[in-house]
Design a protein around this motif. Structure first.
Motif, PDB file in Angstrom:
ATOM      1  N   TYR A   1      59.370  39.553  74.535  1.00 12.01           N
ATOM      2  CA  TYR A   1      58.731  39.272  73.240  1.00 12.01           C
ATOM      3  C   TYR A   1      57.749  40.370  72.819  1.00 12.01           C
ATOM      4  N   ALA A   2      57.957  41.572  73.261  1.00 13.04           N
ATOM      5  CA  ALA A   2      57.048  42.673  72.912  1.00 13.04           C
ATOM      6  C   ALA A   2      57.000  42.920  71.409  1.00 13.04           C
ATOM      7  N   TYR A   3      58.053  42.565  70.708  1.00 12.74           N
ATOM      8  CA  TYR A   3      58.074  42.748  69.252  1.00 12.74           C
ATOM      9  C   TYR A   3      57.055  41.856  68.547  1.00 12.74           C
ATOM     10  N   TYR A   4      56.523  40.851  69.232  1.00 13.73           N
ATOM     11  CA  TYR A   4      55.489  40.003  68.630  1.00 13.73           C
ATOM     12  C   TYR A   4      54.250  40.815  68.262  1.00 13.73           C
ATOM     13  N   THR A   5      53.932  41.817  69.048  1.00 11.64           N
ATOM     14  CA  THR A   5      52.762  42.641  68.706  1.00 11.64           C
ATOM     15  C   THR A   5      53.030  43.418  67.410  1.00 11.64           C
ATOM     16  N   ASP A   6      54.260  43.865  67.227  1.00 16.24           N
ATOM     17  CA  ASP A   6      54.621  44.535  65.978  1.00 16.24           C
ATOM     18  C   ASP A   6      54.441  43.582  64.803  1.00 16.24           C
ATOM     19  N   ILE A   7      54.918  42.367  64.960  1.00 14.59           N
ATOM     20  CA  ILE A   7      54.816  41.376  63.887  1.00 14.59           C
ATOM     21  C   ILE A   7      53.359  41.128  63.521  1.00 14.59           C
ATOM     22  N   ALA A   8      52.501  41.016  64.514  1.00 14.63           N
ATOM     23  CA  ALA A   8      51.074  40.809  64.241  1.00 14.63           C
ATOM     24  C   ALA A   8      50.494  41.992  63.463  1.00 14.63           C
ATOM     25  N   HIS A   9      50.876  43.200  63.841  1.00 15.35           N
ATOM     26  CA  HIS A   9      50.431  44.385  63.103  1.00 15.35           C
ATOM     27  C   HIS A   9      50.956  44.356  61.661  1.00 15.35           C
ATOM     28  N   PHE A  10      52.217  43.995  61.503  1.00 12.23           N
ATOM     29  CA  PHE A  10      52.828  43.953  60.178  1.00 12.23           C
ATOM     30  C   PHE A  10      52.125  42.945  59.275  1.00 12.23           C
ATOM     31  N   MET A  11      51.840  41.760  59.826  1.00  8.41           N
ATOM     32  CA  MET A  11      51.193  40.722  59.021  1.00  8.41           C
ATOM     33  C   MET A  11      49.843  41.191  58.490  1.00  8.41           C
ATOM     34  N   ALA A  12      49.118  41.940  59.304  1.00 10.10           N
ATOM     35  CA  ALA A  12      47.781  42.403  58.920  1.00 10.10           C
ATOM     36  C   ALA A  12      47.812  43.764  58.236  1.00 10.10           C
ATOM     37  N   ASP A  13      49.001  44.326  58.069  1.00  3.79           N
ATOM     38  CA  ASP A  13      49.167  45.654  57.471  1.00  3.79           C
ATOM     39  C   ASP A  13      48.410  46.714  58.261  1.00  3.79           C
ATOM     40  N   LEU A  14      48.497  46.606  59.586  1.00  4.16           N
ATOM     41  CA  LEU A  14      47.860  47.566  60.484  1.00  4.16           C
ATOM     42  C   LEU A  14      48.909  48.550  60.999  1.00  4.16           C
ATOM     43  N   PRO A  15      48.493  49.781  61.257  1.00  5.41           N
ATOM     44  CA  PRO A  15      49.438  50.736  61.839  1.00  5.41           C
ATOM     45  C   PRO A  15      49.727  50.371  63.297  1.00  5.41           C
ATOM     46  N   LEU A  16      50.896  50.724  63.746  1.00  2.00           N
ATOM     47  CA  LEU A  16      51.233  50.524  65.158  1.00  2.00           C
ATOM     48  C   LEU A  16      50.550  51.602  65.989  1.00  2.00           C
ATOM     49  N   PRO A  17      50.230  51.310  67.241  1.00  2.00           N
ATOM     50  CA  PRO A  17      49.610  52.327  68.098  1.00  2.00           C
ATOM     51  C   PRO A  17      50.515  53.554  68.244  1.00  2.00           C
ATOM     52  N   ALA A  18      49.902  54.695  68.422  1.00  2.00           N
ATOM     53  CA  ALA A  18      50.656  55.952  68.514  1.00  2.00           C
ATOM     54  C   ALA A  18      51.611  55.968  69.708  1.00  2.00           C
ATOM     55  N   ASP A  19      51.228  55.348  70.802  1.00  2.00           N
ATOM     56  CA  ASP A  19      52.058  55.369  72.018  1.00  2.00           C
ATOM     57  C   ASP A  19      53.058  54.211  72.064  1.00  2.00           C
ATOM     58  N   HIS A  20      53.235  53.540  70.954  1.00  2.00           N
ATOM     59  CA  HIS A  20      54.079  52.354  70.874  1.00  2.00           C
ATOM     60  C   HIS A  20      55.555  52.724  70.855  1.00  2.00           C
ATOM     61  N   ASN A  21      56.346  51.957  71.570  1.00  2.00           N
ATOM     62  CA  ASN A  21      57.800  52.133  71.567  1.00  2.00           C
ATOM     63  C   ASN A  21      58.398  50.974  70.761  1.00  2.00           C
ATOM     64  N   PRO A  22      58.662  51.165  69.458  1.00  2.00           N
ATOM     65  CA  PRO A  22      59.071  50.058  68.595  1.00  2.00           C
ATOM     66  C   PRO A  22      60.493  49.569  68.880  1.00  2.00           C
ATOM     67  N   PRO A  23      60.731  48.300  68.582  1.00  2.00           N
ATOM     68  CA  PRO A  23      62.103  47.783  68.698  1.00  2.00           C
ATOM     69  C   PRO A  23      62.942  48.310  67.535  1.00  2.00           C
ATOM     70  N   ARG A  24      64.227  48.093  67.616  1.00  2.00           N
ATOM     71  CA  ARG A  24      65.114  48.469  66.519  1.00  2.00           C
ATOM     72  C   ARG A  24      65.298  47.238  65.637  1.00  2.00           C
ATOM     73  N   TRP A  25      64.670  47.251  64.488  1.00  2.00           N
ATOM     74  CA  TRP A  25      64.764  46.139  63.545  1.00  2.00           C
ATOM     75  C   TRP A  25      66.081  46.241  62.801  1.00  2.00           C
ATOM     76  N   LEU A  26      66.703  45.117  62.520  1.00  2.00           N
ATOM     77  CA  LEU A  26      68.000  45.106  61.843  1.00  2.00           C
ATOM     78  C   LEU A  26      67.947  45.792  60.489  1.00  2.00           C
ATOM     79  N   ASP A  27      66.880  45.537  59.726  1.00  2.00           N
ATOM     80  CA  ASP A  27      66.747  46.125  58.389  1.00  2.00           C
ATOM     81  C   ASP A  27      65.795  47.307  58.366  1.00  2.00           C
TER      82      ASP A  27
END
Length: 88
Positions: free
Chosen positions: A38-64
């Motif tokens: 569930y590591a993508y949950y941290t991305d979702i929290a950032h997205f909801m708050a319109d915060l940038p993702l951390p520089a060292d973050h390895n993002p998931p591949r979103w479908l869209d």
């Protein structure tokens, strides 16, 4: 189940624009999902708050793609804010 509840808390905090509490929630989420589950949950929290993702973050591949996903999560927060504002 705890990370899922933390995402719900993050949504509430993003709606209220409570950046301090949201920062603490994101830190807990990062810790709870550090094994990759569930590591993508941290991305979702950032997205909801319109915060940038951390520089060292390895993002998931979103479908869209990341931007479309970010926009949808952010739109949910802004719609909820507007609903609360007009209900007063």
């Amino acid at each position: 189940m705890t990370p899922t509840l933390e995402v719900a808390v993050a949504f509430h905090q993003a709606v209220l624009d409570d950046r301090e509490a949201l920062s603490a929630t994101i830190a807990r989420l990062r810790e709870q999902t550090s094994d990759g589950t569930y590591a993508y949950y941290t991305d979702i929290a950032h997205f909801m708050a319109d915060l940038p993702l951390p520089a060292d973050h390895n993002p998931p591949r979103w479908l869209d793609g990341e931007e479309a996903t970010r926009s949808r999560w952010r739109a949910m927060v802004t719609a909820r804010r507007e609903l609360l504002r007009t209900a007063r």
